[in-house]
Design an enzyme around this catalytic site. Structure first.
Site, PDB file in Angstrom:
ATOM      1  CG  HIS A 145      -1.947  -1.014   1.272  1.00 26.38           C
ATOM      2  ND1 HIS A 145      -3.089  -0.859   2.020  1.00 26.38           N
ATOM      3  CD2 HIS A 145      -2.069  -2.208   0.649  1.00 26.38           C
ATOM      4  CE1 HIS A 145      -3.864  -1.912   1.862  1.00 26.38           C
ATOM      5  NE2 HIS A 145      -3.262  -2.760   1.031  1.00 26.38           N
ATOM      6  CD  GLU A 205      -2.077   4.202   3.063  1.00 32.07           C
ATOM      7  OE1 GLU A 205      -3.269   4.418   3.353  1.00 32.07           O
ATOM      8  OE2 GLU A 205      -1.737   3.366   2.193  1.00 32.07           O
ATOM      9  CB  CYS A 233      -6.691  -0.377   5.195  1.00 34.09           C
ATOM     10  SG  CYS A 233      -4.965  -0.924   5.099  1.00 34.09           S
ATOM     11  CB  CYS A 252      -2.141   1.784   6.086  1.00 32.96           C
ATOM     12  SG  CYS A 252      -1.733   0.896   4.561  1.00 32.96           S
TER      13      CYS A 252
END
Length: 165
Positions: free
Chosen positions: A54, A56, A84, A87
């Site tokens: 992801h 992040e 999410c 993260c």
């Protein structure tokens, strides 16, 4: 919201567009330390076949490499979409000071939408949070991407909101 938040989110939006151009979900993130962008990332799950790739997480990893430490104290992470659970947990574990996100993620957001991971006082660290920076633009990038992939699906239209909580 200061000018810097607006400008930094613009960098994230450009990164999100790069992700979309590569067939990745358009999420872009940057890590800022002392007013300087120290890392930039966008989603790379498809290209890397890595479920943790992801934006992040990638920005945190790169930032830790630049700062040569896993504690990312006094940093701010900017991201186009509400993080999410994975993260949000990474942000807490990295001791990031502040999170700035664009649009809410009603299906997977763990900052406000489904849970308040980064502000949960039961954890050993909490972040300052600024919500909804350039939210309409961030949400539109996601809508455009999913319209192109699946047509006008109801779930794609409802998954992200340009309103702050």
């Amino acid at each position: 919201m200061g000018f810097d938040d607006h400008a930094y989110m613009g960098i994230c939006l450009n990164l999100a567009r790069r992700a979309a151009a590569q067939g990745e979900i358009p999420v872009g993130a940057i890590l800022v330390s002392e007013g300087r962008v120290i890392s930039r990332a966008y989603n790379l799950r498809e290209r890397t076949a890595d479920p943790t790739a992801h934006a992040e997480v990638l920005a945190l990893r790169a930032g830790a490499e630049v700062l040569r430490h896993w504690r990312l104290l006094e940093t701010t992470l900017y991201v186009t979409l509400e993080p999410c659970f994975m993260c949000a947990g990474a942000l807490v574990n990295a001791r990031v000071k502040r999170l700035v996100y664009g649009c809410a993620d009603l299906k997977a957001g763990a900052v406000d939408s489904l849970h308040g991971v980064v502000t949960d006082t039961r954890l050993n660290h909490q972040l300052e949070v600024t919500r909804g920076v350039r939210a309409p633009e961030c949400a539109e990038e996601l809508r455009r991407f999913f319209r192109g992939r699946r047509g006008r699906s109801r779930s794609a239209r409802r998954a992200w909101t340009d309103k702050a909580h």
